[in-house]
Design a protein around this motif. Structure first.
Motif, short mmCIF file in Angstrom:
data_model
loop_
_atom_site.label_atom_id
_atom_site.label_comp_id
_atom_site.label_asym_id
_atom_site.label_seq_id
_atom_site.Cartn_x
_atom_site.Cartn_y
_atom_site.Cartn_z
N GLU A 35 0.85 -1.20 0.00
CA GLU A 35 0.00 0.00 0.00
C GLU A 35 0.88 1.25 0.00
OE1 GLU A 35 -2.60 2.94 0.21
OE2 GLU A 35 -3.41 0.89 0.10
N TRP A 36 0.63 2.15 -0.94
CA TRP A 36 1.41 3.39 -1.08
C TRP A 36 1.44 4.19 0.22
CZ3 TRP A 36 4.86 6.17 -3.56
CH2 TRP A 36 4.86 7.56 -3.45
N ASN A 37 0.30 4.29 0.91
CA ASN A 37 0.26 5.10 2.12
C ASN A 37 1.06 4.49 3.27
OD1 ASN A 37 -1.50 7.44 1.48
ND2 ASN A 37 -2.96 5.82 0.97
N ASP A 38 1.30 3.18 3.22
CA ASP A 38 2.17 2.57 4.22
C ASP A 38 3.62 2.99 4.00
OD1 ASP A 38 0.12 1.25 5.52
OD2 ASP A 38 0.30 -0.55 4.30
N ILE A 39 4.01 3.11 2.73
CA ILE A 39 5.37 3.55 2.42
C ILE A 39 5.60 4.95 2.98
CG2 ILE A 39 6.98 4.09 0.54
CD1 ILE A 39 5.46 2.02 -1.15
N TYR A 60 7.61 0.17 -9.58
CA TYR A 60 7.08 -0.91 -8.75
C TYR A 60 5.57 -0.76 -8.61
CZ TYR A 60 11.99 -1.48 -7.40
OH TYR A 60 13.36 -1.68 -7.42
N PHE A 61 4.85 -1.85 -8.92
CA PHE A 61 3.41 -1.85 -8.73
C PHE A 61 3.08 -1.73 -7.24
CE2 PHE A 61 3.23 -4.48 -12.77
CZ PHE A 61 2.63 -3.49 -13.53
N VAL A 62 2.08 -0.92 -6.91
CA VAL A 62 1.54 -0.81 -5.55
C VAL A 62 0.03 -0.57 -5.67
CG1 VAL A 62 3.62 0.08 -4.40
CG2 VAL A 62 2.03 1.67 -5.51
N GLN A 63 -0.64 -0.60 -4.55
CA GLN A 63 -2.02 -0.16 -4.52
C GLN A 63 -2.09 1.16 -3.75
OE1 GLN A 63 -4.65 -2.75 -2.26
NE2 GLN A 63 -2.91 -3.64 -1.16
N ARG A 64 -3.17 1.87 -3.94
CA ARG A 64 -3.37 3.14 -3.24
C ARG A 64 -4.78 3.17 -2.68
NH1 ARG A 64 -3.76 9.25 -5.76
NH2 ARG A 64 -3.05 10.38 -3.92
N ASN A 65 -4.87 3.39 -1.38
CA ASN A 65 -6.17 3.36 -0.70
C ASN A 65 -6.89 2.03 -0.96
OD1 ASN A 65 -5.60 6.00 0.00
ND2 ASN A 65 -6.76 6.86 -1.69
N ASP A 143 -2.70 8.36 12.89
CA ASP A 143 -4.04 7.81 12.72
C ASP A 143 -5.06 8.92 12.49
OD1 ASP A 143 -5.79 5.78 12.45
OD2 ASP A 143 -6.09 5.44 14.59
N ARG A 144 -4.79 9.81 11.55
CA ARG A 144 -5.67 10.94 11.32
C ARG A 144 -6.96 10.53 10.66
NH1 ARG A 144 -1.77 14.51 8.09
NH2 ARG A 144 -3.69 14.83 6.96
N ASN A 145 -7.05 9.33 10.13
CA ASN A 145 -8.28 8.91 9.49
C ASN A 145 -9.34 8.48 10.50
OD1 ASN A 145 -7.53 9.46 6.94
ND2 ASN A 145 -7.76 7.40 6.15
N ARG A 146 -9.02 8.49 11.78
CA ARG A 146 -10.03 8.19 12.79
C ARG A 146 -10.71 9.47 13.24
NH1 ARG A 146 -10.53 3.34 14.84
NH2 ARG A 146 -8.87 1.84 14.56
N PRO A 147 -12.05 9.45 13.36
CA PRO A 147 -12.73 10.60 13.92
C PRO A 147 -12.47 10.70 15.41
CG PRO A 147 -14.28 8.83 13.56
CD PRO A 147 -12.96 8.38 12.98
N GLY A 148 -12.76 11.82 16.02
CA GLY A 148 -12.56 11.94 17.46
C GLY A 148 -12.75 13.35 17.94
N MET A 157 -5.90 11.13 5.67
CA MET A 157 -4.60 10.86 5.08
C MET A 157 -4.76 10.49 3.62
SD MET A 157 -2.66 8.78 8.11
CE MET A 157 -1.15 8.70 7.16
N ASP A 158 -5.86 9.82 3.29
CA ASP A 158 -6.11 9.42 1.91
C ASP A 158 -6.44 10.63 1.05
OD1 ASP A 158 -5.81 6.91 2.85
OD2 ASP A 158 -7.89 6.29 2.58
#
Length: 265
Positions: A35-39, A60-65, A143-148, A157-158
């Protein structure tokens, strides 16, 4: 579990193989297309490059989201270019560390980057919030993709494209727990500087937002927020409204951006 990354020795054309089967065949059942965002979460990128044995100039092939296909026949890959140069006409969807450039194309030979271990997307989609060191509910640094907090108003992040249904995409990614925030929601935040700091906004960063419940200013122009702490904007920027001389509401089309979301209450 810390992620482990590996790159294939051979290069492939995406239409000739099943990507996940190729990954499992070469590295085993625990690996998947990286996953691109993990990189982008890797801290010591130079050490990681050496350990993963990446070769300058290779793609290099990767996925995104979680997606391998960008649109139509185009699939995601990244170009490793230590000197920061990309070929003429290269469409850069995203970049990292001045060395990694996310692109998309089809029918081209690329190596595959695979990984095993917990992805940030696995963590993002847990039903339960993460726990802090003291056992209380907490939120990881990335972990900005979590609400709170802040009324649940966060910057994702996506990145998203305005060529898809943004509302539907946000609902699907957040399991109907979030929706795109409204400009009026931002205006109700008392300390906008602290909110910007908590979301790690960088000067010049933009993110999709709605205004009075509408995503579009016109048929093709989508609303977005532009963060300019010095108050300086690009030439020709159409300012619909502003907050504190730092957040500016603009509109444009055809640009991939994060989104500002809020909890559905």
């Amino acid at each position: 579990m810390r992620q482990e990354f590996r790159a294939t020795l051979g290069a492939y054309i995406e239409s000739d193989i099943n990507m996940e089967e190729a990954v499992r065949y070469e590295f085993g059942p625990d690996f998947r297309l990286a996953e691109w965002n993990d990189i982008k979460q890797i801290r010591d990128i130079d050490r990681w490059i050496v350990s993963t044995k990446l070769i300058p100039g290779r793609k290099y092939f990767v996925q995104r989201n979680g997606r391998f296909i960008q649109s139509g026949n185009r699939v995601y890959f990244f170009l490793f270019s230590p000197n920061g140069r990309v070929p003429a006409g290269f469409l850069v969807h995203d970049k990292f560390a001045g060395k990694f450039f996310l692109g998309s194309w089809y029918g081209d030979y690329c190596h595959i980057l695979a990984s095993k271990g917990e992805s940030y997307r696995d963590d993002m989609r847990r039903d339960d919030p993460p726990r802090g060191d003291n056992g209380s509910e907490g939120r990881g640094e990335n972990d900005r993709n979590r609400p709170g907090e802040w009324g649940g108003i966060r910057v994702t992040m996506d990145r998203y494209s305005d060529r898809v249904d943004l509302n539907e995409q946000i609902r699907r990614d957040f399991r109907s727990k979030c929706e795109i925030a409204d400009w009026e929601d931002l205006k109700r935040i008392r300390d906008i500087d602290e909110w910007a700091f908590a979301n790690k906004l960088q000067s010049g960063q933009t993110a999709f937002i709605a205004r009075n419940g509408k995503l579009k200013y016109s048929n093709t122009r989508y609303y977005f927020v532009h963060y300019a702490p010095n108050g300086k904007l690009p030439a020709g920027f159409l300012v619909h409204e502003k907050i504190g001389g730092k957040l500016f509401l603009g509109s444009w089309s055809g640009v991939e951006r994060p989104a500002i979301v809020k909890e559905v209450r």
